[in-house]
Design a protein around this motif. Structure first.
Motif, PDB file in Angstrom:
ATOM      1  N   SER A 127      53.986 -23.272 -77.234  1.00 43.92           N
ATOM      2  CA  SER A 127      53.361 -24.596 -77.133  1.00 43.92           C
ATOM      3  C   SER A 127      53.309 -25.145 -75.701  1.00 43.92           C
ATOM      4  N   HIS A 128      54.291 -24.767 -74.888  1.00 35.94           N
ATOM      5  CA  HIS A 128      54.362 -25.317 -73.526  1.00 35.94           C
ATOM      6  C   HIS A 128      53.511 -24.521 -72.540  1.00 35.94           C
ATOM      7  N   PRO A 130      50.200 -23.935 -72.434  1.00 34.74           N
ATOM      8  CA  PRO A 130      49.097 -24.775 -71.937  1.00 34.74           C
ATOM      9  C   PRO A 130      49.579 -25.959 -71.085  1.00 34.74           C
ATOM     10  N   LEU A 131      50.735 -26.515 -71.397  1.00 38.72           N
ATOM     11  CA  LEU A 131      51.218 -27.661 -70.598  1.00 38.72           C
ATOM     12  C   LEU A 131      51.402 -27.248 -69.142  1.00 38.72           C
ATOM     13  N   ALA A 133      49.817 -24.914 -67.576  1.00 36.37           N
ATOM     14  CA  ALA A 133      48.481 -24.813 -66.976  1.00 36.37           C
ATOM     15  C   ALA A 133      47.974 -26.213 -66.625  1.00 36.37           C
ATOM     16  N   GLY A 134      48.345 -27.205 -67.444  1.00 36.27           N
ATOM     17  CA  GLY A 134      47.935 -28.587 -67.194  1.00 36.27           C
ATOM     18  C   GLY A 134      48.547 -29.154 -65.924  1.00 36.27           C
ATOM     19  N   GLY A 160      48.612 -17.930 -80.106  1.00 41.44           N
ATOM     20  CA  GLY A 160      47.276 -18.236 -79.598  1.00 41.44           C
ATOM     21  C   GLY A 160      47.296 -19.149 -78.392  1.00 41.44           C
ATOM     22  N   ALA A 161      48.234 -20.099 -78.358  1.00 37.30           N
ATOM     23  CA  ALA A 161      48.299 -21.044 -77.235  1.00 37.30           C
ATOM     24  C   ALA A 161      48.401 -20.294 -75.910  1.00 37.30           C
ATOM     25  N   GLU A 164      44.922 -18.753 -75.031  1.00 35.93           N
ATOM     26  CA  GLU A 164      43.964 -19.801 -74.617  1.00 35.93           C
ATOM     27  C   GLU A 164      44.292 -20.280 -73.209  1.00 35.93           C
ATOM     28  N   ALA A 165      45.575 -20.504 -72.967  1.00 35.33           N
ATOM     29  CA  ALA A 165      45.983 -21.010 -71.648  1.00 35.33           C
ATOM     30  C   ALA A 165      45.754 -19.971 -70.559  1.00 35.33           C
ATOM     31  N   ILE A 168      42.055 -19.863 -69.600  1.00 33.17           N
ATOM     32  CA  ILE A 168      41.608 -21.029 -68.823  1.00 33.17           C
ATOM     33  C   ILE A 168      42.259 -21.026 -67.436  1.00 33.17           C
ATOM     34  N   LEU A 171      40.305 -18.609 -65.446  1.00 36.54           N
ATOM     35  CA  LEU A 171      38.934 -19.103 -65.264  1.00 36.54           C
ATOM     36  C   LEU A 171      38.880 -20.187 -64.179  1.00 36.54           C
ATOM     37  N   LEU A 174      44.108 -21.548 -61.611  1.00 37.55           N
ATOM     38  CA  LEU A 174      45.183 -22.550 -61.533  1.00 37.55           C
ATOM     39  C   LEU A 174      46.455 -21.947 -60.923  1.00 37.55           C
TER      40      LEU A 174
ATOM     41  N   ASN B  61      43.520 -25.959 -78.731  1.00 43.15           N
ATOM     42  CA  ASN B  61      44.955 -25.918 -78.499  1.00 43.15           C
ATOM     43  C   ASN B  61      45.232 -25.806 -76.997  1.00 43.15           C
ATOM     44  N   GLY B  62      44.490 -24.925 -76.339  1.00 45.96           N
ATOM     45  CA  GLY B  62      44.682 -24.720 -74.904  1.00 45.96           C
ATOM     46  C   GLY B  62      44.318 -25.942 -74.080  1.00 45.96           C
ATOM     47  N   GLY B  65      46.566 -29.018 -74.562  1.00 41.00           N
ATOM     48  CA  GLY B  65      47.837 -28.827 -73.866  1.00 41.00           C
ATOM     49  C   GLY B  65      47.674 -29.015 -72.367  1.00 41.00           C
ATOM     50  N   ILE B  66      46.574 -28.549 -71.827  1.00 42.07           N
ATOM     51  CA  ILE B  66      46.316 -28.713 -70.388  1.00 42.07           C
ATOM     52  C   ILE B  66      46.187 -30.204 -70.060  1.00 42.07           C
ATOM     53  N   GLY B  69      49.720 -31.697 -70.126  1.00 42.03           N
ATOM     54  CA  GLY B  69      50.468 -31.294 -68.927  1.00 42.03           C
ATOM     55  C   GLY B  69      50.010 -32.079 -67.706  1.00 42.03           C
ATOM     56  N   ALA B  70      48.695 -32.237 -67.572  1.00 44.83           N
ATOM     57  CA  ALA B  70      48.152 -32.982 -66.424  1.00 44.83           C
ATOM     58  C   ALA B  70      48.593 -34.448 -66.489  1.00 44.83           C
ATOM     59  N   ASP B  92      49.438 -29.140 -83.135  1.00 46.10           N
ATOM     60  CA  ASP B  92      50.748 -28.990 -82.485  1.00 46.10           C
ATOM     61  C   ASP B  92      50.795 -29.732 -81.153  1.00 46.10           C
ATOM     62  N   GLN B  93      49.726 -29.613 -80.365  1.00 46.69           N
ATOM     63  CA  GLN B  93      49.723 -30.281 -79.054  1.00 46.69           C
ATOM     64  C   GLN B  93      49.791 -31.800 -79.211  1.00 46.69           C
TER      65      GLN B  93
END
Lengths: 336, 326
Positions: A127-128, A130-131, A133-134, A160-161, A164-165, A168, A171, A174, B61-62, B65-66, B69-70, B92-93
């Motif tokens: 779950s974290h 993608p975070l 990546a954020g 999957g998370a 996906e992350a 991205i 892409l 980051l 989901n991706g 979450g991004i 995080g941002a 979930d996010q």
């Protein structure tokens, strides 16, 4: 925040090495004592120990700047300590005290330390990812040159998370560095039973257009070296990296795991690769540390962890009114 | 004041807030080069460029979450769902990360983010694309759930959401996007979060609704007026937090209430609202609270079946008759 100059130095210095050994010993002692407190039912909930994997966190976090960021999963004590969290705050958190690093609201799996750029232990597998990546997205958006390190276990490769992350992150180029701590077990399911290939770099690196680097996670200097390379890439705007650090956890998945899925022989054999023993021998060989210094270090760490336990035991419980605090920034209106 | 569409009001809100604050950006599927699957973000790429208007892969989901995080490190993302039905892929996010982050971290990290997009039974879109997600998200402490029913509220509420420091679930309605109405051009026009609106004052019964069902409820109130029944219509606007004070004041006056929602009946928003009114004002009620909801079935494709599952004026009037014992 101030920047350290560690990254500019190509080799590991004696001081840095001794500091890293000290951190690894501190984490090991912290975890051993946590196990005892768990057995005494002073630590509750789920508790996942990092023993055996210390070189991964210490070697990679050890080459970060103070203004970089770190995310990890629920096996988070080691990363937090490596990032400089006071063991008192960690221990108090596990005892559910208000002086804990998350004010007693997070527990073992949810350590946070904003001041140190420690973005949390996160307890839902994958779950974290993608975070992280954020955070890297935000770094790029603001025009900074920091990087974000993100750790997870080999079990998260199946979420999957993550995929996906990864797509991205690549892409959008980051500045994030993903480190899978391949301890060969997704909870109790061994690697060959949960992943079509045991080479995780095939699943995480080239598939997403980023370097997939395999490293012996028990070799702290190798960990540092590959992380430095990835940091250079991130800071230069070249995008994410994926590091597979092979390691082994000495304990069960969590404290409630009887480890019936692996043999005693396997676990004993793995201890021959204990990253702390390996690094101690190396430093002795180089003449950078001697036996008396080492003994003194062990004693000091014992005392430091004992002090953390005493602090945690004597720290106050969270006040009941804190139940409703820190839910939202705006005044929270309970729908009761 | 200008008369504009609901979708234009949403766009104005985003444009004004992005002009005001560089930390605000828009991210989602087809928001940039396609100009928005529902044309809400039309022209925004031209104005702000690809740094701030960002097309994502189909990875809810991706990218949610991004966004989270941002937001943890100080940006203020607007994340668009092409429809909120797709937010379930990112549940979930939203529920674990956006809602819990501040609490779990002992107040160290907040998540100033807006998740927005349309929802609801849009017209023969079938079961997967017609969800009403408000009850799922309103269940969660830490999330704020807003649902505007008019162009003016769409703008004022979205601006307030973007300026909020907390995670906001901002649910628009597919069938309202083309509605027109007068909208303020004051750049600081904000509709406060947590305040319901009394759209039609009345004495005899309180009709509580939100989003697309406001129109049906107002039509029912007109019909009831013909019978000499004076209905008070309340548009909740904010689903969580609920403006319970406005509801209690109204019920204390009318002593009767009907809740009209497009959601399913069991554990739907109306169930929670009904409970809260009973806890606060049971003695004021002269009749049990009644609810008009969608039928307890998946959303069908057929136009006839879809219409049969939704609330309509007749169903509202019937329940009002019931609480008035007529």
């Amino acid at each position: 925040m101030a920047q350290t100059t560690t990254e500019a130095k190509p080799a590991v210095t004696r001081n840095q090495s001794v500091g890293w050994l000290r951190q690894m010993l501190l984490i090991r002692r912290f975890e051993e004592q946590s196990a005892k407190l768990y057995q005494q039912q002073k630590i509750l909930g789920f508790c996942h120990l990092y023993s055996g994997q210390e070189a991964v966190a210490v070697g990679s976090i050890g080459v970060l700047r103070e203004d970089d960021y770190v995310f990890t999963a629920y096996r988070d004590h080691g990363h937090a300590i490596a990032r400089g969290m006071d063991p008192k705050a960690g221990m108090a958190e596990m005892l559910g005290k208000v002086s804990g690093c998350s004010k007693g609201k997070g527990g073992s799996m949810h350590f946070f330390d904003a001041e140190k750029g420690f973005m949390g232990g996160h307890a839902i597998v994958g779950s974290h990812i993608p975070l992280a990546a954020g955070v890297a997205f935000a770094i790029k958006y603001k025009g900074g040159d920091q990087a974000c390190l993100c750790y997870f276990g080999d079990g998260a490769m199946d979420q999957g998370a993550l995929h996906e992350a990864f797509n991205i992150a690549s892409l959008w180029k980051l500045p994030v560095i993903y480190i899978v701590e391949n301890n060969m077990m997704s909870m109790g399911t061994q690697l060959h039973r949960h992943s079509w290939t045991t080479d995780l770099t095939l699943r995480g690196g080239p598939a997403y257009g980023m370097p997939g680097i395999l490293v012996d996670g028990n070799d702290i200097e190798e960990m540092a070296r590959v992380t430095r390379d990835a940091l250079r890439r991130a800071r230069a705007g070249e995008g994410p990296s994926f590091i597979e650090a092979k390691t082994y956890r000495f304990r069960g998945h969590s404290m409630s795991d009887p480890m019936k899925y692996r043999s005693k022989e396997e676990a004993e054999k793995a201890k021959e690769g204990d990253p702390i023993v390996l690094f101690e021998s190396l430093l002795k060989e180089r003449g950078w540390i001697d036996e008396p210094t080492l003994e003194e270090m062990h004693e000091k760490i014992k005392a430091e962890v004992e002090e953390a336990i005493q602090f945690a035991e004597h720290a106050p419980e969270p006040p009941l009114e804190s139940l409703y605090q820190d839910i939202t920034v705006a005044p929270f209106i309970p729908q009761e | 004041m200008a008369v504009i569409q609901y979708r234009e009001a949403l766009r104005q809100a985003m444009v004004e807030e992005m002009e005001r604050d560089d930390r605000v950006f828009l991210m989602g599927e087809e928001v940039a080069e396609y100009n928005g699957a529902y044309k809400v973000s039309q022209g925004m790429l031209d104005q702000f460029g690809p740094r701030r208007i960002i097309d994502t892969p189909i990875s809810e989901n991706g990218f949610c979450g991004i966004g989270i995080g941002a937001a943890m490190v100080g940006l203020r993302p607007i994340v668009e769902f092409m429809t909120f039905s797709f937010s379930y892929v990112a549940f979930d996010q939203l529920v674990n990360n956006a809602a819990n982050m501040r609490y779990m971290s002992g107040g160290q990290f907040s998540v100033p983010i807006v998740f927005r997009g349309n929802s609801g039974v849009g017209g023969s879109l079938g079961a997967t694309h017609s969800h009403r997600p408000e009850a799922f998200y309103a269940h969660v402490p830490g999330l704020t759930v807003l649902m505007p029913s008019t162009p003016a509220d769409a703008k004022g509420m979205l601006k307030a959401a973007i300026r909020s420091d907390d995670p906001i679930i901002f649910i628009e309605h597919e069938n309202l996007l083309g509605d027109k109405g007068e909208v303020s051009d004051d750049r600081d026009f904000l509709v406060p979060i947590g305040k319901a609106s009394i759209v039609r004052p009345g004495r005899d019964v309180t009709l509580i609704t939100y989003s697309r069902m406001l129109k049906i409820t107002l039509a029912a109130a007109e019909k009831l007026a013909e019978e000499g029944i004076d209905a008070e219509v309340i548009d909740l606007r904010s689903i969580r937090p609920l403006d319970i004070d406005t509801l209690v004041t109204s019920v204390s006056k009318t002593h009767r209430a009907v809740i009209i929602e497009e959601d399913w009946p069991y554990c739907g928003i109306g169930a929670g609202i009904s409970d809260r009114i009973m806890q606060k004002a049971f003695d004021e009620l002269d009749a049990p609270i009644r609810r008009v909801t969608a039928k307890d079935v998946p959303v069908p494709y057929s136009r006839v079946l879809e219409a049969a599952m939704l609330p309509d004026v007749g169903k509202v009037v019937a329940q009002v008759h019931d609480v008035l014992y007529r």
